[in-house]
Design an enzyme around this catalytic site. Structure first.
Site, PDB file in Angstrom:
ATOM      1  N   SER A 159     -38.040  32.352  -6.838  1.00 16.34           N
ATOM      2  CA  SER A 159     -39.071  33.356  -6.604  1.00 16.34           C
ATOM      3  C   SER A 159     -39.431  34.070  -7.916  1.00 16.34           C
ATOM      4  O   SER A 159     -39.845  33.428  -8.871  1.00 16.34           O
ATOM      5  CB  SER A 159     -38.612  34.329  -5.518  1.00 16.34           C
ATOM      6  OG  SER A 159     -39.648  35.153  -5.088  1.00 16.34           O
ATOM      7  N   ASP A 257     -45.465  28.634   2.074  1.00 19.24           N
ATOM      8  CA  ASP A 257     -45.086  29.685   1.124  1.00 19.24           C
ATOM      9  C   ASP A 257     -46.354  30.171   0.420  1.00 19.24           C
ATOM     10  O   ASP A 257     -47.218  29.374   0.048  1.00 19.24           O
ATOM     11  CB  ASP A 257     -44.103  29.092   0.102  1.00 19.24           C
ATOM     12  CG  ASP A 257     -43.450  30.124  -0.798  1.00 19.24           C
ATOM     13  OD1 ASP A 257     -44.155  31.039  -1.280  1.00 19.24           O
ATOM     14  OD2 ASP A 257     -42.245  30.007  -1.048  1.00 19.24           O
ATOM     15  N   HIS A 287     -41.533  31.248   2.458  1.00 18.50           N
ATOM     16  CA  HIS A 287     -40.816  31.767   1.312  1.00 18.50           C
ATOM     17  C   HIS A 287     -39.436  32.285   1.757  1.00 18.50           C
ATOM     18  O   HIS A 287     -39.324  33.007   2.737  1.00 18.50           O
ATOM     19  CB  HIS A 287     -41.601  32.899   0.645  1.00 18.50           C
ATOM     20  CG  HIS A 287     -41.082  33.251  -0.717  1.00 18.50           C
ATOM     21  ND1 HIS A 287     -41.225  32.422  -1.801  1.00 18.50           N
ATOM     22  CD2 HIS A 287     -40.409  34.344  -1.172  1.00 18.50           C
ATOM     23  CE1 HIS A 287     -40.678  32.980  -2.860  1.00 18.50           C
ATOM     24  NE2 HIS A 287     -40.161  34.135  -2.501  1.00 18.50           N
TER      25      HIS A 287
END
Length: 317
Positions: A159, A257, A287
């Site tokens: 991330s 995502d 995500h």
């Protein structure tokens, strides 16, 4: 419209357990407090040594806390992974991703340094990436002391950590002080413009990390509204015009995502710049899907990540 029907069936149940509250200036402290992580147990196990270090930070900045992992039985200089945790640039810690780093070190037999960089908005760009660069340079220059092969260093992160890893690879290339072997980017947050698109992807960003959260994360890091013309590639790697000379790259991301478009586009541009790239897009994955550790897609992604990192280290011997 909801995209719940697109979610992998094994990943659906978690969505009912995660609060749908986007971070903001008003609630950030509360959100951080809701997910405290106990410090990593530094007691030495029979297989792994974990130690806390405080290394010199960027000029004029505090020391940087890192966690150093090394298999006890490993012989000779080891390849090393510099790991950068996620959290939208505004949350998270090295301690929070201890289990992930431990699993990679144990499976591959490499060493690792996990960086506790300063968070935004208290420390905006360039503070976080400079903290990571300080850790990278320390790792490279202290190879003999740490039992590290300085010619076999990879950077990686998930991330926002993947975004910092990608920016760090650019910074290392351009400064020319440290040579990187590989970058492992897990659903990297690399393009501030995703949060300002007039016509966003219609099937992404509903769960876990939303467009609203993304905009707040980028605003916190940049100290200004995202999407403007003067954003540095060392803050948002997708802004880099030249991707030549970057290390071989692994990128993975879920098909729903928020970051899928920016990650696939970055992979495409890397390939066109002559960089070896391995790209995985997992169907039905949002995500942070690896929070569902027992899901088949999570197990598949973990195998893919480990295999790619191991190949990179093995090829360099």
């Amino acid at each position: 419209m909801t995209t719940r029907h697109l979610v992998d069936p094994e990943l659906v149940a978690l969505l009912d357990l995660i609060p749908a509250t986007a971070p903001s200036a008003e609630n950030l402290g509360q959100i951080r407090a809701m997910s405290p992580r106990p410090p990593v147990n530094l007691a030495q196990s029979s297989t792994l040594s974990v130690s806390e270090r405080f290394i010199p930070g960027p000029a004029g900045a505090p020391d940087v806390r890192v966690l150093f992992y090394r298999p006890i039985s490993a012989q000779g200089p080891l390849p090393a992974l510099l790991w950068i945790h996620g959290g939208g640039y505004i949350m998270g810690s090295a301690d929070a991703e201890d289990s992930l780093v431990t699993s990679m070190v144990s499976a591959i037999g490499c060493a690792a340094v996990s960086v506790d960089y300063r968070l935004a908005p208290e420390t905006p760009y360039p503070g976080p990436v400079e903290d990571c660069y300080a850790a990278l340079k320390w790792l490279s220059t202290h190879g003999d002391e740490l039992g590290i092969d300085s010619k076999r260093i990879a950077v990686g992160g998930s991330s926002a950590g993947g975004g910092l890893a990608a920016a760090l690879a650019l910074l290392a290339r351009d400064r020319g002080e440290v040579s990187l072997l590989f970058q492992l980017l897990m659903a990297p947050m690399i393009d501030d413009r995703t949060s300002t698109l007039a016509e966003p992807h219609p099937y992404t960003g509903e769960f876990i990390w939303t467009r609203q959260a993304n905009r707040f994360g980028w605003t916190s890091l940049l100290g200004q509204e995202p999407g403007g013309p003067d954003v540095s590639p060392y803050a948002a790697a997708a802004r880099a015009e030249n991707l030549e000379g970057l290390p071989a790259t692994f990128i993975n991301v879920g098909s729903i995502d928020l970051f899928v478009d920016e990650d696939v586009e970055y992979a495409r541009r890397l390939m066109r710049a002559g960089v070896p790239v391995e790209l995985h897009v997992y169907p039905g994955a949002y995500h942070g899907f690896r929070m569902v550790a027992s899901a088949q897609v999570t197990e598949t992604s973990a195998r893919d990540q480990l295999a790619a990192l191991k190949r990179a280290f093995d090829r360099s011997v």
